[in-house]
Scaffold this active site. Sequence first.
Site, mmCIF file in Angstrom:
data_model
loop_
_atom_site.group_PDB
_atom_site.id
_atom_site.type_symbol
_atom_site.label_atom_id
_atom_site.label_comp_id
_atom_site.label_asym_id
_atom_site.label_seq_id
_atom_site.Cartn_x
_atom_site.Cartn_y
_atom_site.Cartn_z
ATOM 1 N N LYS A 47 38.814 49.711 38.916
ATOM 2 C CA LYS A 47 38.312 48.709 39.756
ATOM 3 C C LYS A 47 37.018 49.449 40.479
ATOM 4 O O LYS A 47 36.256 48.583 41.053
ATOM 5 C CB LYS A 47 39.314 48.443 40.670
ATOM 6 C CG LYS A 47 40.688 47.947 40.356
ATOM 7 C CD LYS A 47 40.561 46.619 39.459
ATOM 8 C CE LYS A 47 39.855 45.564 40.235
ATOM 9 N NZ LYS A 47 40.384 44.097 39.777
HETATM 10 C C1 PLP Z 1 46.256 49.919 38.368
HETATM 11 C C2 PLP Z 1 45.675 48.783 38.019
HETATM 12 N N1 PLP Z 1 45.626 48.290 36.850
HETATM 13 C C3 PLP Z 1 44.978 47.189 36.342
HETATM 14 C C4 PLP Z 1 44.290 46.511 37.039
HETATM 15 C C5 PLP Z 1 43.958 44.936 36.357
HETATM 16 O O1 PLP Z 1 42.629 44.832 36.434
HETATM 17 P P1 PLP Z 1 41.725 43.546 36.540
HETATM 18 O O2 PLP Z 1 41.941 43.028 37.954
HETATM 19 O O3 PLP Z 1 40.578 43.719 36.088
HETATM 20 O O4 PLP Z 1 42.610 42.572 35.522
HETATM 21 C C6 PLP Z 1 44.386 46.777 38.330
HETATM 22 C C7 PLP Z 1 43.682 45.847 39.185
HETATM 23 O O5 PLP Z 1 43.772 45.772 40.374
HETATM 24 C C8 PLP Z 1 45.038 47.879 38.889
HETATM 25 O O6 PLP Z 1 44.828 48.138 40.224
#
Ligand code: PLP
Length: 336
Positions: A47
């Site tokens: 992020k």
């Molecule tokens: C640990 C984790 N994995 C995956 C994601 C997912 O990413 P995206 O928001 O780009 O879909 C997030 C988003 O906050 C996250 O904190």
Amino acid sequence: MTAPNATPSSIDLIGNTPLVLLKGPSAAAGCEIWGKCEFANPGASVKDRAALWIVRDAEARGELKPGGTVIEGTAGNTGIGIALVANARGYKSVIVMPDNQSKEKMDTLRALGAELVLVPPTKFADPNHFVHTSRRLAEETEGAVWANQFDNVANRKAHIESTAPEIWEQLGGRIDGFTCAAGTGGTIAGTGLGLKAFDENIVVALTDPYGAALYNYYANGELKAEGSSVAEGIGQGRITANLEGAPIDTQFRMSDEEGLEWVRRLLAEEGLCLGLSSGINVAGAVALGQKLVAEGRKDARVVTILCDTGFRYLSTLYNPEWLETKGLPVFPWLVR
Ligand SMILES: Cc1ncc(COP(=O)(O)O)c(C=O)c1O
């Protein structure tokens, strides 16, 4: 001053993460499975990229001025990214978060200097949901911008402009499949769009956790959730602006148990300490690899995202008492 191999600004430490071949997942899939090491970002998650692009976009639009405040509702990692980017650019940060997220994320946000506002978890339709609370706070605070990571497409632009070209370049322009889960959808949509701009034949798959509605949406056109998941940061119930037009070719659904098994194996066998969304992504990458091999692409190359560090979940995923309360298996080395 000449320093050809040094980084001139801390902001430039975001992105350009390593891509690692994952041995166990590759053996299970019968083809190459690669993991993009997003835990290597300064805020230890994927992020950071969204945070940087959102802040730069607000600056470019003239909305964010010196001394201003960035306000966001987040499961935690975006807040950590925003707090770091805000510090580096001279802004304040206010982070609104549901109070059921890991203690490590809350302690980290406070330690980084963000103002933390905790709200009870509730449905998106509830005006007290953390996303709506953060928007209201931004409206009421002078000089503040609302990052709005779910519907601000500067988020997915980060992945179109950085994650996808990095992967393409790291693999010398030969990739067959990409998969990851969706929280805001910025990573899957942006990386998917970016990779398809290089080669439209790259198969982009959504890997959804239980409790999210997207698997059914892409499989049958119906936004319908089934089951539940303890994975933080992923699991979406609607088509966010970041997900609009996402080039999803196929979809998988993975349980917390399947994800945890890869978290366990990647730590025990490959020395990678990861969060559960990474495990779910790897489970999806193995499924996508197996599908491509079954379709005759024996030398397939699949990429997924290793979203964040497991150090963020010591009180949950790596804590036997917590796992037992959730009815989830405890890693054998933690059994007393
Ligand atoms: C640990 C984790 N994995 C995956 C994601 C997912 O990413 P995206 O928001 O780009 O879909 C997030 C988003 O906050 C996250 O904190």
